[in-house]
Design an enzyme around this catalytic site. Structure first.
Site, PDB file in Angstrom:
ATOM      1  N   HIS A   1       0.864  -1.177   0.000  1.00  0.00           N
ATOM      2  CA  HIS A   1       0.000   0.000   0.000  1.00  0.00           C
ATOM      3  C   HIS A   1       0.900   1.225   0.000  1.00  0.00           C
ATOM      4  O   HIS A   1       1.613   1.462   0.973  1.00  0.00           O
ATOM      5  CB  HIS A   1      -0.860  -0.042   1.275  1.00  0.00           C
ATOM      6  CG  HIS A   1      -1.981   0.921   1.306  1.00  0.00           C
ATOM      7  ND1 HIS A   1      -1.801   2.283   1.264  1.00  0.00           N
ATOM      8  CD2 HIS A   1      -3.305   0.729   1.382  1.00  0.00           C
ATOM      9  CE1 HIS A   1      -2.970   2.872   1.314  1.00  0.00           C
ATOM     10  NE2 HIS A   1      -3.906   1.953   1.373  1.00  0.00           N
TER      11      HIS A   1
ATOM     12  N   HIS B   1      -6.931  13.719  12.941  1.00  0.00           N
ATOM     13  CA  HIS B   1      -5.859  12.918  13.516  1.00  0.00           C
ATOM     14  C   HIS B   1      -4.638  13.818  13.574  1.00  0.00           C
ATOM     15  O   HIS B   1      -3.954  14.030  12.577  1.00  0.00           O
ATOM     16  CB  HIS B   1      -5.627  11.663  12.668  1.00  0.00           C
ATOM     17  CG  HIS B   1      -6.845  10.792  12.584  1.00  0.00           C
ATOM     18  ND1 HIS B   1      -7.360  10.336  11.396  1.00  0.00           N
ATOM     19  CD2 HIS B   1      -7.681  10.340  13.555  1.00  0.00           C
ATOM     20  CE1 HIS B   1      -8.448   9.620  11.640  1.00  0.00           C
ATOM     21  NE2 HIS B   1      -8.660   9.607  12.943  1.00  0.00           N
TER      22      HIS B   1
ATOM     23  N   HIS C   1      -1.098   4.139  11.756  1.00  0.00           N
ATOM     24  CA  HIS C   1      -0.227   5.253  11.416  1.00  0.00           C
ATOM     25  C   HIS C   1      -0.064   6.206  12.588  1.00  0.00           C
ATOM     26  O   HIS C   1      -1.007   6.477  13.317  1.00  0.00           O
ATOM     27  CB  HIS C   1      -0.895   6.033  10.253  1.00  0.00           C
ATOM     28  CG  HIS C   1      -0.019   7.031   9.581  1.00  0.00           C
ATOM     29  ND1 HIS C   1      -0.525   8.120   8.905  1.00  0.00           N
ATOM     30  CD2 HIS C   1       1.328   7.112   9.471  1.00  0.00           C
ATOM     31  CE1 HIS C   1       0.471   8.814   8.400  1.00  0.00           C
ATOM     32  NE2 HIS C   1       1.606   8.231   8.729  1.00  0.00           N
TER      33      HIS C   1
ATOM     34  N   HIS D   1      -3.817   6.376  14.481  1.00  0.00           N
ATOM     35  CA  HIS D   1      -5.106   6.154  13.826  1.00  0.00           C
ATOM     36  C   HIS D   1      -4.955   5.011  12.840  1.00  0.00           C
ATOM     37  O   HIS D   1      -3.853   4.540  12.584  1.00  0.00           O
ATOM     38  CB  HIS D   1      -5.597   7.432  13.141  1.00  0.00           C
ATOM     39  CG  HIS D   1      -4.574   8.054  12.238  1.00  0.00           C
ATOM     40  ND1 HIS D   1      -3.562   8.870  12.702  1.00  0.00           N
ATOM     41  CD2 HIS D   1      -4.375   7.959  10.900  1.00  0.00           C
ATOM     42  CE1 HIS D   1      -2.804   9.265  11.692  1.00  0.00           C
ATOM     43  NE2 HIS D   1      -3.261   8.716  10.575  1.00  0.00           N
TER      44      HIS D   1
ATOM     45  N   GLU E   1      -3.677  15.582  10.212  1.00  0.00           N
ATOM     46  CA  GLU E   1      -4.595  15.185   9.144  1.00  0.00           C
ATOM     47  C   GLU E   1      -6.041  15.527   9.497  1.00  0.00           C
ATOM     48  O   GLU E   1      -6.595  14.995  10.449  1.00  0.00           O
ATOM     49  CB  GLU E   1      -4.490  13.673   8.910  1.00  0.00           C
ATOM     50  CG  GLU E   1      -3.059  13.166   8.733  1.00  0.00           C
ATOM     51  CD  GLU E   1      -2.999  11.639   8.641  1.00  0.00           C
ATOM     52  OE1 GLU E   1      -4.048  11.010   8.416  1.00  0.00           O
ATOM     53  OE2 GLU E   1      -1.903  11.091   8.824  1.00  0.00           O
TER      54      GLU E   1
HETATM   55 FE   LIG Z   1      -2.578   9.055   8.564  1.00  0.00          FE
END
Ligand SMILES: [Fe+2]
Length: 444
Positions: free
Chosen positions: A289, A362, A332, A368, A338
């Site tokens: 990813h 976040h 993450h 998160h 974010e």
């Molecule tokens: Fe993130």
């Protein structure tokens, strides 16, 4: 009403005139302009900025802008906050998520319908941003506005907008975005009676297209899909009001005419719109990813290479084909902060609770990732090619921590159980290589 016309390209040197011969040819400042127009330069960069980032336009208007201002009076607009806006609330740090902002019941126009959720950086240093929501149901008719503090990136979520700018008219619908440059006078109408969406107010360097590196000359957001309006003007002599936001404070003045009086213009400092459906995503075609930066539509650089003042990133419909991979976004922690919103559909890392018109935050270094249901499903699903349908989420990601406003901290729509979305993540470690998974999951 006649169809609107746009000129394609990002940051092009455009030229347009709404009356024949209104635009001077071969020079910027004729002794007398055609139609008795006044010539005026609008500088979006210092005169001496390097050529690649030097931005200015020449406007040929019925009255020069000095006739559109003067004698400003202070005004209040308490819900539109500007960084630094610290210590505005007592809410502890945490991952946060909100349900959609309710639509107003009383008549309210675009600029009065803006509510700030977060601010970041410092407007006085031209660094940082603010994340706002807008919700309004009344058109600006004789009211006009410009924001000296930054450009405005509008992300409609409900209802179409008609944005009459000094340099022409832009209409956008959900799935499209619009960028209004710093200092540009506008009025905004809701074409469907009411409208709601998100705004990134970018105090820093202008949004630009990210470098593509090895991706090459195509894909992601292609320059030709950005649209700048042709010139349009009002020759209207009625009582009008001009509202200004300047270093976080609001001012207003009265005029006896419309300030949207630019008959012709040329240059590369201009508003534009972009249809997010023309974004050509690039992603994993074998395994794993990539980082979400692969979905960056626009980036506003800071002085530090690769460290954005703010990135505008989208998560559009796309194919997921990665083999033997956990396909949703990974867990993450991030130095960047974010702010996310959802234009329509469902986001693939959150099966529930994140709905169109809603938001999540976040912030710097707060963990998160997928909720328990999303994690379990993605860990055990048969990995056939899958087309992610009905989804358009976006993110304003900034290098600066995002400080909540009191409004955001006290909203009824703030979900007090958001962090519970991870509480059912089970311990899968049991000392065996296979881990504690159901038998059928071990075979996939
Ligand atoms: Fe993130």
């Amino acid at each position: 009403m006649a169809a609107l016309h746009y000129m394609p390209g990002f940051g092009n040197d455009f030229e347009t005139e709404s009356l024949p011969g209104a635009l001077p040819q071969g020079q910027n400042s004729p002794q007398r302009c055609a139609y008795g127009l006044y010539a005026e330069q609008l500088s979006g960069s210092p005169f001496t900025a390097p050529r690649g980032i030097n931005e200015r336009s020449w406007l040929y208007r019925i009255r020069p802008s000095v006739k559109h201002g003067g004698r400003f009076a202070p005004a209040r607009r308490d819900h539109w906050k500007t960084a630094p806006n610290l210590d505005d609330h007592e809410l502890p740090i945490g991952q946060l998520r909100w349900n959609p902002t309710p639509m107003p019941k009383e008549p309210v126009n675009f600029i009065d319908g803006i509510r700030t959720m977060t601010t970041a950086g410092d407007v006085h240093g031209q660094a940082g941003m603010a994340a706002h929501v807008y919700a309004f149901n009344s058109d600006m008719v004789d009211d006009y506005f410009f924001n000296a503090d930054g450009e405005l990136l509008l992300v409609p979520e409900r209802g179409r907008l008609r944005i009459f700018t000094e340099m022409g008219i832009i209409e956008v619908e959900p799935s499209e975005i619009c960028v209004i440059p710093r200092g540009m006078m506008v009025k905004v109408a809701a074409l469907d009676g009411e409208a709601r969406g998100y705004i990134c107010e970018n105090y820093g360097a202008k949004f630009s297209l990210p470098d593509r590196g090895p991706i090459g000359a195509n894909c992601l957001a292609n320059p030709r899909d950005f649209k700048t309006p042709v010139a349009a003007y009002e020759d209207k002599e009625v009582p009008c009001r001009l509202h200004v936001k300047w270093c976080g404070k609001f001012y207003e003045t009265t005029l006896d005419h419309s300030p949207l009086d630019v008959v012709a213009w040329h240059g590369n400092y201009a508003p534009y719109k972009y249809d997010l459906r023309t974004f050509s995503p690039v992603g994993a075609i074998l395994f794993d990813h990539p980082d979400p930066s692969i979905f960056t539509v626009l980036t506003a650089p800071s002085g530090e290479e690769g460290t954005a003042n703010v990135d505008f990133v989208i998560f559009p419909p796309r194919w997921l084909v990665a083999e033997h991979s956990f396909r949703p976004p990974w867990y993450h922690r991030n130095i960047m902060s974010e702010f996310m919103g959802l234009v329509y559909g469902q986001y693939d890392a959150k099966e529930e609770g994140f709905v169109p018109g809603g938001m999540s935050l976040h912030n710097m270094m707060l963990p998160h990732g997928p909720d328990a249901m999303g994690f379990n499903k993605a860990s055990t699903v048969d990995l056939k090619p899958q087309r992610l349908e009905n989804t358009l989420a976006f993110m304003f990601e900034t290098r600066f921590p995002q400080h909540l406003t009191r409004f955001a901290a006290e909203l009824d729509s703030l979900q007090d159980n958001y962090a519970d979305c991870w509480k059912d993540l089970k311990k899968r470690f049991n000392g065996t290589v296979a881990g504690d998974w159901p038998e059928e999951a071990k075979n996939t």
